[in-house]
Design a protein around this motif. Structure first.
Motif, PDB file in Angstrom:
ATOM      1  N   GLU B 164       0.857  -1.171   0.000  1.00  0.00           N
ATOM      2  CA  GLU B 164       0.000   0.000   0.000  1.00  0.00           C
ATOM      3  C   GLU B 164       0.899   1.230   0.000  1.00  0.00           C
ATOM      4  O   GLU B 164       1.909   1.264   0.690  1.00  0.00           O
ATOM      5  N   THR B 165       0.542   2.220  -0.805  1.00  0.00           N
ATOM      6  CA  THR B 165       1.289   3.469  -0.802  1.00  0.00           C
ATOM      7  C   THR B 165       0.503   4.489  -0.005  1.00  0.00           C
ATOM      8  O   THR B 165      -0.677   4.729  -0.281  1.00  0.00           O
ATOM      9  N   ASP B 166       1.151   5.057   1.000  1.00  0.00           N
ATOM     10  CA  ASP B 166       0.499   6.022   1.880  1.00  0.00           C
ATOM     11  C   ASP B 166       1.155   7.382   1.756  1.00  0.00           C
ATOM     12  O   ASP B 166       2.352   7.479   1.484  1.00  0.00           O
ATOM     13  N   SER B 167       0.365   8.411   2.001  1.00  0.00           N
ATOM     14  CA  SER B 167       0.903   9.757   2.058  1.00  0.00           C
ATOM     15  C   SER B 167       0.531  10.331   3.413  1.00  0.00           C
ATOM     16  O   SER B 167      -0.610  10.209   3.851  1.00  0.00           O
ATOM     17  N   VAL B 168       1.499  10.947   4.077  1.00  0.00           N
ATOM     18  CA  VAL B 168       1.222  11.444   5.422  1.00  0.00           C
ATOM     19  C   VAL B 168       2.083  12.676   5.714  1.00  0.00           C
ATOM     20  O   VAL B 168       3.226  12.764   5.261  1.00  0.00           O
TER      21      VAL B 168
END
Ligand SMILES: Cc1cc2nc3c(=O)[nH]c(=O)nc-3n(C[C@H](O)[C@H](O)[C@H](O)COP(=O)(O)OP(=O)(O)OC[C@H]3O[C@@H](n4cnc5c(N)ncnc54)[C@H](O)[C@@H]3O)c2cc1C
Ligand SMILES: Nc1ncnc2c1ncn2[C@@H]1O[C@H](COP(=O)(O)O)[C@@H](O)[C@H]1O
Lengths: 321, 247
Positions: B164-168
Motif C-alpha cells: 500500500e502506498t500512503d501519504s502522510v
C-alpha cells in the motif's frame, strides 16, 4: 470481564488468521470462566452471526464503510474504546500484518501488557503467562502479563480454528471513529496468490535454482499444492523474486504445515524464518547442506530432475494426470 | 528537520541460543552483539540518506539500554548521525522501552521517528506502534520504501498479501524493513568522526513494566531427516501426503 477478539478482514472477507484468533479467544474465555466476544470494524459479506460457531457469543460491529481500510491510529482508538465499553480484560489479535500495526497502539493506549507472537493458550493457573516465539523461532519465552488488561497477538497457523454449533448476537458498537491522518494513495493486492503468512504450504527456492527463469517449476508445484511461494535472501537481493517472498531472520517468518525448500543451503539466518514449520522437506544436491539437519524429509538430488517428478507425482495424486 | 532513529542491541544472527539460571536468562557468555539488523540496514541508513540529501537535517539515535549498549550505539554513530542518546535502563518490556523513547521524542521535537521492523531477539514488532500511540502520532508499519518531499512523506508499506502506498504529513513514526535502504559498511572517516560526536546518557522516566519473562524454552530437537532416493521423488509426495499428512 470478557475476552474481546479483533476480527481482521480484507476485500469483504474475514481472514483465516482471525478465525484462528476467534477460536483461541473462545478457549481463553472458557479457561477464565467468562465469555468471548468479537469486534469488527467495517463491513464484510459473510453472515456475522454465523461466526458464533467459533465460540463467540456476541459480535460488536462498527459498520462504517470508511473503516474497511485499516488505519492504525483510527483503529487503535476505536478498539481501545470498545475494550472499555465492553469491559473486556483480555484482548486478542492475530499477529498478522494488521495486528502488528494495531495491537501495540491498543496496548499502549490501555496501558496493557502485550505479548506479540503467542503460540499457545495462556497458562492461567498462577497469573497469566503466555508462550511466545523469541530469537526468531529459535526459542520460546513464557511471558507474564501483570497489567489489569492483557493484549495477546496470536501467531498465524499456531492455533487451529475450531467450530461447533452456535450463533453470535450482532450488536452495533457506539463509538466515534476519527478521520485518518494517513492518506492511502494506492494499494496492490497480489490477487489469486496465497498470502505467505497465511499459507499452509510454502514452496521455496534458493540460489541453487540458478536464475529467475527457472522458477516456473517452483510456481507450478506451489499452484498444484495450493501453496505460497517463497525464496532465500540472496534470491530476493538479486531480484530473481520479489522481496516480499524473502523468508528468514531479516525477511518474513512463517510457520506453515509444510515447507518445501529447493536449492537452499539452510543457513542459520534462513532457518530462523522457517524453523517453526511443522514439516520441512528439503531438496538439495549437496548431502552436506545444513538444511538436512533441520529437515523431516529430504532428497539429495538435482532440483532440475527431482522437481518435475514431484510435480508429476502431485498431479497423479490429485487425479490431474 | 529532526529525525530520531531507535537502535537496539541484539545477539549476532549466528549466535548460539542457550539459557542459564534455570532457563530464566539468555546465556550471553561469548555472544557477539550487533546493532539489530533492521535498525542498522534500513532505519538508520535511510535516515542517513535523508540527511545527505538535506544536510540541515539533524539526526539523533536513541537506545534504551545499560552501559553495555554503548559499543552498539557508537557503532551506529559511526555509520552516521549527529548525536546519540542512551537511556540508562536495562529493561525488556516493550511498553517500558516505548515510554522511554516517547519521553525523549517529546522533549526533542522530532519530525520523523524510525524504528526497525522488529528486534531479532524479542520479535515484538511493537515498539514503533507504542511510541506512536504514546505521542498520538500516525504510525506506518513495515515500510518497504520511504520518500520525503518537504513535510510530506510517501511510504510504501507491506499489507496482508500486498503493498500500500500512503501519504502522510510529518510528524510520523515509521517501522522500516527491507527495501527502505541498502546495507552500508562503516568507513574509517565515520568511525573516527563518531568518537567526537556526543553520546548523552539520560536517566529513565518512571514507568512500570507490564510484562516480564518467566522462563525460556528451546524447541524440541528434530528426530532427524528421512531421506528418499533421488530416483523416486514420488515416494516423497506419498510420505508427505500419507505419513506427515501435510496436504
Ligand atoms: C545478518 C544476516 C541476515 C540474513 N538474513 C537472511 C534471511 O532472512 N533469509 C535468508 O534466506 N538468508 C539470510 N541471510 C543469508 C544467509 O546467510 C545465506 O547466505 C542465504 O540464506 C543463502 O541462500 P541460498 O541457500 O539460496 O544460497 P546458497 O547458500 O548459495 O545455497 C544454494 C544451495 O543450493 C544447492 N544447489 C545448487 N544447485 C542445485 C541443484 N541443481 N539442485 C539442488 N540443489 C542445488 C547447493 O548445494 C546449496 O546448498 C542473512 C545473512 C546475514 C549475515
Ligand atoms: N532497547 C531499545 N532501545 C531503542 N530502540 C529499541 C529498543 N528495543 C527496540 N527498539 C526499536 O523498536 C523496534 C522494534 O522492536 P520490538 O518491538 O522489540 O520488536 C526495533 O527494531 C528498534 O528500532
Amino acid at each position: 470481564m470478557s475476552v474481546l477478539i479483533f476480527i481482521d478482514h480484507s476485500e469483504g472477507h474475514v481472514k483465516k488468521a482471525s478465525l484462528e484468533a476467534l477460536s483461541y479467544g473462545a478457549a481463553v474465555a472458557q479457561q477464565l470462566g467468562t465469555t468471548a466476544e468479537g469486534l469488527l470494524l467495517g463491513t464484510v459479506t459473510e453472515d456475522l452471526a454465523a461466526l458464533g460457531k467459533y465460540g463467540v457469543k456476541k459480535i460488536h460491529q462498527l459498520a462504517q464503510d470508511s473503516l474497511n481500510h485499516l488505519d492504525a491510529q483510527v483503529y487503535g482508538k476505536v478498539i481501545a474504546e470498545a475494550v472499555s465499553a465492553t469491559g473486556a480484560t483480555v484482548v486478542i489479535f492475530s499477529n498478522n500484518l494488521s495486528g502488528k500495526a494495531v495491537a501495540p497502539r491498543v496496548a499502549a493506549r490501555l496501558k496493557a501488557g502485550l505479548v506479540a507472537g503467542a503460540v499457545a493458550l495462556p497458562d492461567t493457573s498462577n497469573g497469566f503467562v503466555v508462550k511466545k516465539n523469541v530469537f526468531s523461532g529459535k526459542a520460546f519465552a513464557h511471558i507474564s502479563l501483570t497489567s489489569p488488561i492483557k493484549v495477546v497477538a496470536l501467531n498465524p497457523n499456531s492455533f487451529a480454528a475450531k467450530t461447533s454449533d452456535g450463533q453470535a448476537e450482532v450488536a452495533a458498537l457506539n463509538v466515534q471513529a476519527d478521520t485518518p491522518k494517513v492518506k492511502v494513495v494506492s494499494a496492490t493486492q497480489a490477487s489469486g496468490q496465497v498470502p505467505l503468512t497465511e499459507a499452509e504450504i510454502v514452496v521455496s527456492g534458493g540460489r541453487g535454482l540458478k536464475g529467475p527463469e527457472n522458477w516456473g517449476m517452483v510456481e507450478e508445484l506451489a499452484r498444484l499444492l495450493g501453496a505460497a511461494t517463497a525464496c532465500s535472501r540472496p534470491v530476493a537481493d538479486a531480484h530473481w523474486r520479489p522481496h516480499n517472498e524473502h523468508v528468514g531472520q531479516t525477511g518474513i517468518a512463517i510457520a506453515p504445515n509444510l515447507y518445501i525448500a529447493i536449492g537452499i543451503s539452510g543457513a542459520i539466518q534462513h532457518l530462523a524464518g522457517v524453523n517453526r514449520s511443522k514439516v520441512i522437506a528439503v531438496i538439495n544436491k549437496d548431502p552436506e547442506a545444513p538444511f538436512f539437519k533441520a529437515a523431516d524429509y529430504g532428497i539429495v538430488g538435482d532440483a532440475f530432475e527431482v522437481v518435475p517428478k514431484l510435480i508429476a507425482a502431485v498431479k497423479k495424486l490429485k487425479g490431474l494426470a | 528537520m529532526k529525525i530520531l532513529v531507535c537502535i537496539s542491541k541484539t545477539p549476532d544472527t549466528t549466535a548460539k541460543i542457550a539459557f542459564t539460571q534455570n532457563n530464566t536468562k539468555f546465556a550471553a557468555e561469548g555472544v557477539q552483539w550487533i546493532i539489530n539488523p533492521y535498525d542498522e540496514w534500513y532505519a538508520l541508513v535511510r535516515a542517513i540518506e535523508l540527511k545527505e540529501k538535506d544536510p540541515s537535517t539533524v539526526l539523533h539515535l536513541v537506545t534504551v539500554g545499560a552501559a553495555d549498549a554503548e559499543p552498539i550505539i557508537r557503532k551506529a554513530l559511526a555509520l552516521g548521525g549527529d548525536e546519540a542518546i542512551r537511556v540508562n535502563a536495562d529493561h525488556h518490556d516493550s511498553f517500558y522501552i516505548a515510554s522511554q523513547i516517547a519521553a525523549i521524542a517529546k522533549t526533542g521535537g522530532y519530525d520523523l521517528i524510525f524504528t526497525g521492523k522488529e528486534t531479532i531477539d524479542y520479535n515484538g514488532s511493537s515498539i514503533g506502534g507504542m511510541v506512536a500511540e504514546l505521542l498520538d502520532l500516525p504510525y506506518i508499519s513495515l515500510a518497504v520504501k520511504f520518500d520525503l518531499e518537504g513535510t510530506t512523506a510517501t511510504v510504501v508499506r507491506e499489507i496482508e498479501g500486498g503493498e500500500e502506498t500512503d501519504s502522510v504529513s510529518l510528524p510520523v513514526v515509521v517501522s522500516c524493513q527491507k527495501g527502505v535502504a541498502e546495507q552500508r559498511i562503516p568507513n574509517m572517516k565515520g568511525i573516527m568522526g563518531a568518537r567526537t560526536r556526543p553520546l548523552k546518557v539520560v536517566e529513565p522516566v518512571a514507568v512500570e513494566a507490564l510484562t516480564s519473562v518467566v522462563s525460556f524454552e528451546l524447541p524440541p530437537a528434530k528426530a532427524g531427516v528421512r531421506l528418499v532416493p533421488a530416483d523416486n521423488p514420488e515416494e516423497l509426495i506419498r510420505l508427505l501426503h500419507e505419513e506427515a499428512k501435510a496436504f
